[in-house]
Every structure is written in C-alpha cells, then in structure tokens.
Design a protein around this motif. Structure first.
Motif, PDB file in Angstrom:
ATOM      1  N   GLY A   1       0.807  -1.214   0.000  1.00  0.00           N
ATOM      2  CA  GLY A   1       0.000   0.000   0.000  1.00  0.00           C
ATOM      3  C   GLY A   1       0.837   1.260   0.000  1.00  0.00           C
ATOM      4  N   VAL A   2       1.759   1.386   0.953  1.00  0.00           N
ATOM      5  CA  VAL A   2       2.606   2.574   1.039  1.00  0.00           C
ATOM      6  C   VAL A   2       3.544   2.678  -0.161  1.00  0.00           C
ATOM      7  CG1 VAL A   2       4.457   3.696   2.346  1.00  0.00           C
ATOM      8  CG2 VAL A   2       2.420   2.853   3.526  1.00  0.00           C
ATOM      9  N   PRO A   3       4.232   1.580  -0.567  1.00  0.00           N
ATOM     10  CA  PRO A   3       5.069   1.694  -1.765  1.00  0.00           C
ATOM     11  C   PRO A   3       4.286   2.141  -3.004  1.00  0.00           C
ATOM     12  CG  PRO A   3       5.669  -0.264  -0.553  1.00  0.00           C
ATOM     13  CD  PRO A   3       4.448   0.290   0.118  1.00  0.00           C
ATOM     14  N   LEU A   4       3.058   1.647  -3.176  1.00  0.00           N
ATOM     15  CA  LEU A   4       2.258   2.065  -4.324  1.00  0.00           C
ATOM     16  C   LEU A   4       1.872   3.537  -4.213  1.00  0.00           C
ATOM     17  CD1 LEU A   4      -0.144  -0.952  -5.018  1.00  0.00           C
ATOM     18  CD2 LEU A   4       1.595  -0.023  -6.544  1.00  0.00           C
TER      19      LEU A   4
ATOM     20  N   ALA B   1       2.475   9.224   2.452  1.00  0.00           N
ATOM     21  CA  ALA B   1       1.728   8.011   2.140  1.00  0.00           C
ATOM     22  C   ALA B   1       1.443   7.218   3.411  1.00  0.00           C
ATOM     23  CB  ALA B   1       2.502   7.152   1.143  1.00  0.00           C
ATOM     24  N   ALA B   2       2.434   7.142   4.300  1.00  0.00           N
ATOM     25  CA  ALA B   2       2.234   6.436   5.566  1.00  0.00           C
ATOM     26  C   ALA B   2       1.175   7.133   6.411  1.00  0.00           C
ATOM     27  CB  ALA B   2       3.557   6.352   6.330  1.00  0.00           C
ATOM     28  N   GLY B   3       1.205   8.461   6.438  1.00  0.00           N
ATOM     29  CA  GLY B   3       0.223   9.204   7.205  1.00  0.00           C
ATOM     30  C   GLY B   3      -1.180   9.055   6.652  1.00  0.00           C
ATOM     31  N   VAL B   4      -1.307   9.094   5.335  1.00  0.00           N
ATOM     32  CA  VAL B   4      -2.617   8.937   4.699  1.00  0.00           C
ATOM     33  C   VAL B   4      -3.191   7.554   4.972  1.00  0.00           C
ATOM     34  CG1 VAL B   4      -3.775   8.727   2.458  1.00  0.00           C
ATOM     35  CG2 VAL B   4      -2.218  10.647   2.889  1.00  0.00           C
ATOM     36  N   MET B   5      -2.340   6.542   4.949  1.00  0.00           N
ATOM     37  CA  MET B   5      -2.824   5.169   5.093  1.00  0.00           C
ATOM     38  C   MET B   5      -3.271   4.834   6.509  1.00  0.00           C
ATOM     39  SD  MET B   5      -3.162   3.391   2.406  1.00  0.00           S
ATOM     40  CE  MET B   5      -3.487   1.897   3.342  1.00  0.00           C
ATOM     41  N   LEU B   6      -2.725   5.507   7.528  1.00  0.00           N
ATOM     42  CA  LEU B   6      -3.036   5.102   8.900  1.00  0.00           C
ATOM     43  C   LEU B   6      -4.531   5.164   9.222  1.00  0.00           C
ATOM     44  CD1 LEU B   6      -2.100   4.073  11.598  1.00  0.00           C
ATOM     45  CD2 LEU B   6      -1.580   6.417  12.286  1.00  0.00           C
ATOM     46  N   PRO B   7      -5.242   6.269   8.982  1.00  0.00           N
ATOM     47  CA  PRO B   7      -6.685   6.271   9.257  1.00  0.00           C
ATOM     48  C   PRO B   7      -7.446   5.242   8.426  1.00  0.00           C
ATOM     49  CG  PRO B   7      -5.880   8.515   9.038  1.00  0.00           C
ATOM     50  CD  PRO B   7      -4.781   7.616   8.565  1.00  0.00           C
ATOM     51  N   VAL B   8      -6.990   5.028   7.185  1.00  0.00           N
ATOM     52  CA  VAL B   8      -7.641   4.028   6.331  1.00  0.00           C
ATOM     53  C   VAL B   8      -7.456   2.637   6.934  1.00  0.00           C
ATOM     54  CG1 VAL B   8      -7.748   3.053   4.006  1.00  0.00           C
ATOM     55  CG2 VAL B   8      -7.200   5.478   4.310  1.00  0.00           C
ATOM     56  N   LEU B   9      -6.252   2.359   7.390  1.00  0.00           N
ATOM     57  CA  LEU B   9      -5.976   1.068   8.023  1.00  0.00           C
ATOM     58  C   LEU B   9      -6.833   0.866   9.264  1.00  0.00           C
ATOM     59  CD1 LEU B   9      -2.069   1.007   7.755  1.00  0.00           C
ATOM     60  CD2 LEU B   9      -3.672  -0.435   6.491  1.00  0.00           C
TER      61      LEU B   9
ATOM     62  N   THR C   1       8.733  -2.112  11.728  1.00  0.00           N
ATOM     63  CA  THR C   1       8.519  -1.904  10.295  1.00  0.00           C
ATOM     64  C   THR C   1       7.116  -1.375  10.009  1.00  0.00           C
ATOM     65  OG1 THR C   1       7.932  -4.248  10.066  1.00  0.00           O
ATOM     66  CG2 THR C   1      10.210  -3.626   9.589  1.00  0.00           C
ATOM     67  N   SER C   2       6.154  -1.739  10.852  1.00  0.00           N
ATOM     68  CA  SER C   2       4.807  -1.204  10.690  1.00  0.00           C
ATOM     69  C   SER C   2       4.793   0.294  10.950  1.00  0.00           C
ATOM     70  CB  SER C   2       3.830  -1.910  11.644  1.00  0.00           C
ATOM     71  OG  SER C   2       2.528  -1.374  11.523  1.00  0.00           O
ATOM     72  N   PHE C   3       5.553   0.742  11.941  1.00  0.00           N
ATOM     73  CA  PHE C   3       5.591   2.167  12.252  1.00  0.00           C
ATOM     74  C   PHE C   3       6.241   2.951  11.116  1.00  0.00           C
ATOM     75  CE2 PHE C   3       7.164   6.121  13.926  1.00  0.00           C
ATOM     76  CZ  PHE C   3       6.168   6.527  14.799  1.00  0.00           C
ATOM     77  N   ILE C   4       7.341   2.447  10.589  1.00  0.00           N
ATOM     78  CA  ILE C   4       8.096   3.176   9.576  1.00  0.00           C
ATOM     79  C   ILE C   4       7.333   3.276   8.263  1.00  0.00           C
ATOM     80  CG2 ILE C   4      10.193   3.148   8.152  1.00  0.00           C
ATOM     81  CD1 ILE C   4      10.721   3.959  11.019  1.00  0.00           C
ATOM     82  N   SER C   5       6.744   2.165   7.821  1.00  0.00           N
ATOM     83  CA  SER C   5       6.124   2.189   6.484  1.00  0.00           C
ATOM     84  C   SER C   5       4.948   1.223   6.356  1.00  0.00           C
ATOM     85  CB  SER C   5       7.175   1.872   5.410  1.00  0.00           C
ATOM     86  OG  SER C   5       7.812   0.635   5.681  1.00  0.00           O
ATOM     87  N   HIS C   6       4.301   0.872   7.462  1.00  0.00           N
ATOM     88  CA  HIS C   6       3.158  -0.058   7.442  1.00  0.00           C
ATOM     89  C   HIS C   6       3.524  -1.374   6.755  1.00  0.00           C
ATOM     90  CE1 HIS C   6       0.927   3.291   8.909  1.00  0.00           C
ATOM     91  NE2 HIS C   6       0.824   3.912   7.750  1.00  0.00           N
ATOM     92  N   THR C   7       4.751  -1.836   6.977  1.00  0.00           N
ATOM     93  CA  THR C   7       5.199  -3.088   6.358  1.00  0.00           C
ATOM     94  C   THR C   7       5.452  -4.158   7.422  1.00  0.00           C
ATOM     95  OG1 THR C   7       7.465  -2.212   6.345  1.00  0.00           O
ATOM     96  CG2 THR C   7       6.193  -1.984   4.318  1.00  0.00           C
ATOM     97  N   GLY C   8       4.540  -4.276   8.351  1.00  0.00           N
ATOM     98  CA  GLY C   8       4.711  -5.255   9.421  1.00  0.00           C
ATOM     99  C   GLY C   8       4.242  -6.646   9.059  1.00  0.00           C
TER     100      GLY C   8
END
Length: 255
Positions: free
Chosen positions: A34-37, A47-55, A144-151
């Motif tokens: 998600g974040v890489p895309l 991208a990481a900030g935008v994805m957090l509420p969506v997640l 890794t989840s904190f840095i780029s949602h890649t946990g």
C-alpha cells in the motif's frame, strides 16, 4: 499531483483495495505494498500518514468480523514486542530511510521463504509457538509497521508456520494490527503525518478500503487451507523480491 488526476486516483484505489483484501486475510502480507504504491503519487512519509486512518477503519471491520476467531496465545506473545518496536520506530523515524527498511524487510522475508522450503521447516510446522521468537518478531513487526506499514512479513514469519485455519489466521492478524496501528496515532500526530491534507485524502480512500475488506471476508471463508497458504507463500516471495529491489535501488543507487 491533483487529487482528481486519473493516474493518482487509479494508483490510490488499487493500493487501498489490495490493503483491504489483505486486512481480511486473503492476500497475506501483500497489503504492505500500500505505502510503496502510494509512494508513486506522493512522498513516502505522507503516504504512511494517509494510510493510517484508512488502516484503522479497515481494522475495525476485520476485528468485528473475526472477533470470535482469534488465537490470543499468539497475541500475548507478540504484542509486548510490538510495543517496543513501535517506540523504537518513533525514536528512529528521522534517521531510518524508507529504502533501508524495505531492503531489510525484503532480505529477511526472502530468508523466511528459503527456510520454508527446507525439510526442517516441515518438522517444525504445527509446533507450539515460541515466546522469545514471538517477542522478537513482534518487535520487528511493530518497528517496520511504524516506519512504512510493512509489518506483514515479520508477523507471517512467526505465524504462518503454525498453520492456523485461514479464519483464525485472519482474526489474529486483524487484532494484532488493529492494536499496533492504534498505538501509532499519537506518534504520527506529533510527527505531523496526520495533517489536514492527509486526513482529507484518508477520508476519500476509506470507502474503497471498506469494500476491499468485505470482499476479502467473503472470499477467505470460502477458500481451502491448502490453497490459502500456497497463495500466501507465493505472494510473500514475490513481494520480497520487489522489496529487495526497491530497497537496493534506494540505498545503493539513490533512485
């Protein structure tokens, strides 16, 4: 890039749909793309900030859907480590590049896949989970989840060999990442990732993510365990190759 640019909208919708399907347990850790895309259409940190509420919105649906199908033993072993990893990620936020994290996660994930192919892995599958390894992989997943949602890959490295039923795996994953993602709200706020513009984008993407979660919930209860894990391992392998390549380009080639 304008919000209503066709390229922007297409990439964003694909990214959020994939994450939604993954949240339901269907695509394994493929949701970490998600974040890489999104990084193709906006800065990686945004991208990481935008994805957090969506997640978080997708987490709520997944947790409710699988609330009776959770392996709490696994969570008790992994969540303490995840808390430590989240704190470390916050402290190192300004010093660790996205590319370095992607490269590290990709290499570890490739090693996991190679290990899964060795005969000894067949003997270990189904054994009771180890608490020390649970703490270790939990901390790795939190970081890794904190840095780029890649946990996803660290979580899978610990959980996939236990061969949980697909619904139990999905429920355990949903609760784990719901707790981890909630713990990131305060740090992300102080880091400026939850600004007004990012939250506006999040509000646009949330309905798309919800559609993906419901689609995944429908499918995960109708897929065989053998096919489920075959798909999961192959997707993790392909994703690991992409992460290694993207991380290598960023760290060593500056691309």
């Amino acid at each position: 890039m304008p919000i209503f640019d066709p390229y922007f909208v297409t990439i964003a919708v694909i990214a959020v749909l994939i994450v939604g399907l993954s949240k339901a347990g269907l695509l394994g850790s493929l949701g970490m793309v998600g974040v890489p895309l999104l990084s193709l259409i906006m800065p990686a940190r945004d991208a990481a900030g935008v994805m957090l509420p969506v997640l978080l919105a997708m987490d709520a649906i997944a947790v409710y859907a699988y609330r009776k199908e959770v392996d709490w033993r696994v969570l008790r072993m992994m969540l303490p480590g995840a808390a430590v990893g989240t704190i470390v990620g916050w402290v190192l936020w300004a010093f660790v590049s996205d590319a370095a994290v992607l490269l590290f996660v990709g290499v570890i994930t490739l090693l996991f896949i190679l290990d899964a192919l060795l005969p000894i892995r067949k003997k270990l599958e189904g054994l009771p989970p180890s608490k020390p390894w649970g703490i270790f992989w939990g901390s790795f997943a939190g970081f890794t989840s904190f840095i780029s949602h890649t946990g996803g890959p660290p979580f899978q490295i610990y959980v996939l060999p236990q061969r949980l039923p697909p619904a139990i795996y999905a429920g355990t994953s949903a609760v784990f990442f719901a707790i981890v993602n909630t713990s990131k709200l305060i740090p992300y706020f102080f880091l400026g990732q939850l600004n007004v513009h990012n939250l506006q984008l999040s509000a646009m993407f949330i309905p798309v993510g919800i559609v993906g979660v419901f689609a995944g919930i429908f499918l995960v209860r109708r897929i065989s365990m053998k096919l489920f894990y075959r798909i999961a391992y192959w997707l993790v392998f392909l994703l690991a190759l992409k992460l290694v390549w993207d991380g290598f380009r960023g760290v060593f080639l500056g691309l």
